[in-house]
Design a protein around this motif. Structure first.
Motif, PDB file in Angstrom:
ATOM      1  N   LEU A  16       1.043  -1.241  -0.270  1.00 52.52           N
ATOM      2  CA  LEU A  16      -0.084  -0.088  -0.180  1.00 52.52           C
ATOM      3  C   LEU A  16       0.703   1.238   0.074  1.00 52.52           C
ATOM      4  CD1 LEU A  16      -2.667  -1.170   2.738  1.00 52.52           C
ATOM      5  CD2 LEU A  16      -2.709  -0.914   0.119  1.00 52.52           C
ATOM      6  N   GLY A  17       2.120   1.443   0.798  1.00 51.70           N
ATOM      7  CA  GLY A  17       2.797   2.321   0.713  1.00 51.70           C
ATOM      8  C   GLY A  17       3.782   2.461  -0.494  1.00 51.70           C
ATOM      9  N   GLY A  18       4.020   1.314  -1.076  1.00 51.22           N
ATOM     10  CA  GLY A  18       4.662   1.103  -2.326  1.00 51.22           C
ATOM     11  C   GLY A  18       3.979   1.920  -3.561  1.00 51.22           C
ATOM     12  N   ILE A  19       2.564   1.554  -3.514  1.00 53.57           N
ATOM     13  CA  ILE A  19       1.813   2.135  -4.462  1.00 53.57           C
ATOM     14  C   ILE A  19       1.447   3.490  -4.392  1.00 53.57           C
ATOM     15  CG2 ILE A  19      -0.611   1.999  -5.633  1.00 53.57           C
ATOM     16  CD1 ILE A  19      -0.656  -1.062  -5.052  1.00 53.57           C
ATOM     17  N   PHE A  20       1.154   3.966  -3.103  1.00 52.16           N
ATOM     18  CA  PHE A  20       0.745   5.249  -2.636  1.00 52.16           C
ATOM     19  C   PHE A  20       1.843   6.311  -2.992  1.00 52.16           C
ATOM     20  CE2 PHE A  20      -0.026   8.844  -0.004  1.00 52.16           C
ATOM     21  CZ  PHE A  20      -1.294   9.493  -0.509  1.00 52.16           C
ATOM     22  N   PHE A  21       3.003   5.996  -2.349  1.00 49.95           N
ATOM     23  CA  PHE A  21       3.990   6.950  -2.197  1.00 49.95           C
ATOM     24  C   PHE A  21       4.957   6.660  -3.383  1.00 49.95           C
ATOM     25  CE2 PHE A  21       3.441   6.537   2.612  1.00 49.95           C
ATOM     26  CZ  PHE A  21       2.936   7.897   2.873  1.00 49.95           C
ATOM     27  N   ARG A  48      11.369  12.905  -5.238  1.00 46.50           N
ATOM     28  CA  ARG A  48      11.783  11.904  -4.215  1.00 46.50           C
ATOM     29  C   ARG A  48      11.860  12.462  -2.921  1.00 46.50           C
ATOM     30  NH1 ARG A  48      11.212   9.685  -9.249  1.00 46.50           N
ATOM     31  NH2 ARG A  48      13.049   8.976 -10.196  1.00 46.50           N
ATOM     32  N   ARG A  49      12.460  13.696  -2.815  1.00 43.72           N
ATOM     33  CA  ARG A  49      12.635  14.255  -1.632  1.00 43.72           C
ATOM     34  C   ARG A  49      11.580  14.607  -0.644  1.00 43.72           C
ATOM     35  NH1 ARG A  49      12.107  19.689  -0.450  1.00 43.72           N
ATOM     36  NH2 ARG A  49      13.425  20.592   1.148  1.00 43.72           N
ATOM     37  N   HIS A  50      10.466  15.225  -1.255  1.00 45.16           N
ATOM     38  CA  HIS A  50       9.082  15.261  -0.556  1.00 45.16           C
ATOM     39  C   HIS A  50       8.568  14.232   0.102  1.00 45.16           C
ATOM     40  CE1 HIS A  50       9.282  19.488  -1.931  1.00 45.16           C
ATOM     41  NE2 HIS A  50       9.180  19.001  -3.361  1.00 45.16           N
ATOM     42  N   VAL A  51       8.535  13.044  -0.485  1.00 45.86           N
ATOM     43  CA  VAL A  51       7.884  11.729  -0.315  1.00 45.86           C
ATOM     44  C   VAL A  51       8.553  11.225   0.941  1.00 45.86           C
ATOM     45  CG1 VAL A  51       7.366   9.404  -0.769  1.00 45.86           C
ATOM     46  CG2 VAL A  51       6.862  11.114  -2.479  1.00 45.86           C
ATOM     47  N   LEU A  52       9.908  11.498   1.119  1.00 51.84           N
ATOM     48  CA  LEU A  52      10.843  10.588   2.135  1.00 51.84           C
ATOM     49  C   LEU A  52      10.676  11.561   3.297  1.00 51.84           C
ATOM     50  CD1 LEU A  52      14.028   9.921  -0.006  1.00 51.84           C
ATOM     51  CD2 LEU A  52      12.517   8.321   1.269  1.00 51.84           C
ATOM     52  N   GLU A 102       9.153   4.545   1.872  1.00 52.28           N
ATOM     53  CA  GLU A 102      10.725   4.646   2.105  1.00 52.28           C
ATOM     54  C   GLU A 102      11.590   4.264   1.403  1.00 52.28           C
ATOM     55  OE1 GLU A 102      14.244   5.912   3.906  1.00 52.28           O
ATOM     56  OE2 GLU A 102      12.241   6.946   4.023  1.00 52.28           O
ATOM     57  N   TRP A 103      11.612   2.974   1.118  1.00 54.02           N
ATOM     58  CA  TRP A 103      12.745   2.187   0.844  1.00 54.02           C
ATOM     59  C   TRP A 103      13.073   2.780  -0.970  1.00 54.02           C
ATOM     60  CZ3 TRP A 103      13.635  -0.966  -3.593  1.00 54.02           C
ATOM     61  CH2 TRP A 103      15.026  -1.684  -3.653  1.00 54.02           C
ATOM     62  N   GLY A 104      12.070   2.749  -1.674  1.00 54.04           N
ATOM     63  CA  GLY A 104      12.264   3.204  -3.045  1.00 54.04           C
ATOM     64  C   GLY A 104      12.815   4.475  -2.967  1.00 54.04           C
ATOM     65  N   GLY A 105      12.408   5.226  -2.389  1.00 49.41           N
ATOM     66  CA  GLY A 105      12.700   6.659  -2.459  1.00 49.41           C
ATOM     67  C   GLY A 105      14.086   6.942  -1.768  1.00 49.41           C
ATOM     68  N   ALA A 106      14.488   6.354  -0.797  1.00 51.08           N
ATOM     69  CA  ALA A 106      16.110   6.390  -0.159  1.00 51.08           C
ATOM     70  C   ALA A 106      16.806   5.693  -1.018  1.00 51.08           C
ATOM     71  CB  ALA A 106      15.918   5.525   0.864  1.00 51.08           C
ATOM     72  N   VAL A 107      16.553   4.548  -1.950  1.00 46.67           N
ATOM     73  CA  VAL A 107      17.520   4.167  -2.856  1.00 46.67           C
ATOM     74  C   VAL A 107      17.835   5.207  -3.926  1.00 46.67           C
ATOM     75  CG1 VAL A 107      18.078   2.431  -4.609  1.00 46.67           C
ATOM     76  CG2 VAL A 107      17.044   1.849  -2.503  1.00 46.67           C
ATOM     77  N   LEU A 108      16.736   5.768  -4.561  1.00 45.12           N
ATOM     78  CA  LEU A 108      16.868   6.679  -5.646  1.00 45.12           C
ATOM     79  C   LEU A 108      17.517   7.828  -5.338  1.00 45.12           C
ATOM     80  CD1 LEU A 108      13.603   6.306  -7.380  1.00 45.12           C
ATOM     81  CD2 LEU A 108      15.465   5.061  -7.945  1.00 45.12           C
ATOM     82  N   LEU A 109      17.302   8.279  -3.807  1.00 45.82           N
ATOM     83  CA  LEU A 109      18.068   9.616  -3.456  1.00 45.82           C
ATOM     84  C   LEU A 109      19.540   9.480  -3.578  1.00 45.82           C
ATOM     85  CD1 LEU A 109      17.454  12.323  -1.737  1.00 45.82           C
ATOM     86  CD2 LEU A 109      17.798  11.233   0.022  1.00 45.82           C
ATOM     87  N   SER A 110      20.155   8.279  -3.165  1.00 50.24           N
ATOM     88  CA  SER A 110      21.567   8.183  -3.317  1.00 50.24           C
ATOM     89  C   SER A 110      21.892   7.888  -4.583  1.00 50.24           C
ATOM     90  CB  SER A 110      22.011   7.203  -2.175  1.00 50.24           C
ATOM     91  OG  SER A 110      21.327   6.016  -2.335  1.00 50.24           O
ATOM     92  N   SER A 111      21.159   6.983  -5.403  1.00 52.29           N
ATOM     93  CA  SER A 111      21.744   6.379  -6.682  1.00 52.29           C
ATOM     94  C   SER A 111      21.621   7.371  -7.611  1.00 52.29           C
ATOM     95  CB  SER A 111      20.868   5.254  -6.960  1.00 52.29           C
ATOM     96  OG  SER A 111      19.547   5.297  -7.160  1.00 52.29           O
TER      97      SER A 111
END
Length: 445
Positions: A78-83, A92-96, A141-150
């Motif tokens: 649910l979080g993965g779909i919504f966020f 990415r930044r606002h969602v995190l 959280e996870w997808g955004g955190a990964v994209l933030l650094s990568s």
């Protein structure tokens, strides 16, 4: 020419500084959020069966507690779909920032939640709802955190830059188990069950403030800025992923199954196995997980670098096979019921798991194009968690009961998960760093 060279050098230095800041923000924020998730995981094995699910049957109480643990995983999609959708549309930044607040508030509320003796059935009901909120936050959280650094880092070194978010779970686990181990060692069992465990949950408030300060100072990633500049953001990223990226979604999800189940074995179920089957203490278990998580933290970035040098899918596959072979060896080793053997066994296990977990973020994200990367990665990560880590402790408990208290069936279950993950590797694609480089270059970001 000298001025041009200096300008280019300055630009590269600024770019490197931004990448390092993003790496630290990804690592610290994810560590804080997984601290929240990890203290719940340990408490579900050692504390919650006694205070939220009391009864005459200890086995039933454990199953009910692990069920609330599973709710956190079930909520992740649910979080993965919504966020994830928001991350591909607004950035990415606002969602995190939102996910950090959601998890932190839920964790603090668990820390002040009255137990069954005070609220009756409402206590476990509210516990499930707060666990649900935790899971939704972690799912986004996870997808955004990964994209933030990568997406700030060099795409040709995605294995290393993406490892920031992967260090987060063991770092959070390290902090969570460290706090719980200190409390368990310094308090009586009555005090620990009565109020001591709550201190670990309430400490989350301070950690969330620290994470927010770091994340609010960051800019948006160059890749997302390029998508905005070229007007290439997807209008319906969720449906587009399912329609155009089914193979990528399947490959990315399958790649996560075995590492996820293995992580649950050595950070959650090992507490039950060591205390009930080996007769060891909770302090022994917490020490083992603590040291194992520290070893895993060191392995993860090195594993990311390793897969930037060698083929990522090959390294991941070989590590999966090695881990599957090691699991029955671990159970045979620990039959001497020695705390030292348990510590060594868990440390080796989590180090091997780190060889898969380190490059996992890079592998999953590079299966999807930039415009669908947040939601695609989040869906793969969270959907795999539902059939992986969510039910793993329940499956371990049921297999142990079915075999009369023996561990013999557990390696078979892990072996099946390993085969599925290897199939996922075969379906995936190798890195294509030129896609991001071309996108950013054409947008002049």
């Amino acid at each position: 020419m000298p001025e041009q060279d200096l300008t280019t050098a300055d630009f590269r230095r600024r770019k490197t500084r931004s990448a390092v800041k993003a790496y630290v923000a990804s690592l610290s924020g994810t560590s804080l959020e997984y601290y929240d998730f990890a203290i719940y995981s340990v408490a579900s094995a050692l504390v919650f069966p006694k205070i939220f699910f009391p009864g005459n049957d200890e086995f039933v109480g454990l199953l009910l507690s692990f069920s609330t643990f599973a709710v956190g995983y079930l909520a992740r999609p649910l979080g993965g779909i919504f966020f994830g959708r928001l991350g591909d549309k607004i950035g990415r930044r606002h969602v995190l920032v939102i996910t950090l607040l959601l998890i932190g508030i839920a964790t603090v509320l668990i820390g002040v939640l009255p137990d069954y003796s005070v609220l009756g059935i409402w206590a476990p009901t509210l516990l499930v709802l707060l666990r649900l909120a935790q899971g939704i936050g972690v799912g986004g959280e996870w997808g955004g955190a990964v994209l933030l650094s990568s997406e700030f880092g060099n795409p040709r070194r995605r294995g290393f830059w993406s490892s920031a978010a992967q260090i987060g779970p063991p770092a959070g686990n390290l902090m969570a188990n460290g706090v719980l181990a200190l409390l368990a060692a310094s308090l009586s069992t009555t005090d620990f069950l009565g109020w001591g465990w709550r201190v670990a949950f309430l400490a989350s408030a301070l950690l969330v403030v620290f994470g927010l300060v770091i994340r609010l100072k960051l800019e948006e990633t160059p890749v997302f800025q390029a998508l905005v500049a070229k007007d290439e953001r997807s209008k319906a990223p969720v449906s587009e992923v399912f329609k155009t990226q089914p193979r990528a979604l399947i490959s990315a999800a399958l790649s996560r199954l075995f590492p996820d189940v293995m992580y649950s074995l050595f950070t959650v179920y090992v507490a039950v196995y060591a205390t009930s089957q080996l007769g060891l203490t909770a302090s022994n278990v917490l020490a083992a997980i603590l040291i194992g998580s520290a070893c895993q933290m060191c392995v993860i970035p090195l594993a990311g670098i390793l897969t930037d040098i060698f083929n990522r899918r090959l390294v991941y596959t070989l590590s999966t096979i090695a881990a599957a072979i090691y699991i029955p060896l671990f159970f045979m080793m620990t039959q001497d019921k020695s705390p030292v053997t348990l510590i060594v066994g868990v440390a080796v296990a989590l180090s091997i798991q780190g060889l898969m977990y380190g490059p996992q973020a890079a592998y999953i994200t590079e299966q999807f194009p930039a415009r669908l990367r947040y939601v695609g990665s989040s869906l793969a990560y969270t959907l795999a968690g539902v059939v992986g880590g969510a039910i793993a402790p329940l499956v371990f408990t049921a297999l142990t009961a079915a075999s009369g208290g023996s561990w013999n069936l557990i390696p078979i279950y892990l072996g099946a998960m390993a085969i599925i993950t290897v199939i996922g590797m075969a379906l995936g694609r190798d890195p294509r760093p030129e896609e991001d480089l071309r996108l950013v270059d054409e947008a002049h970001v």
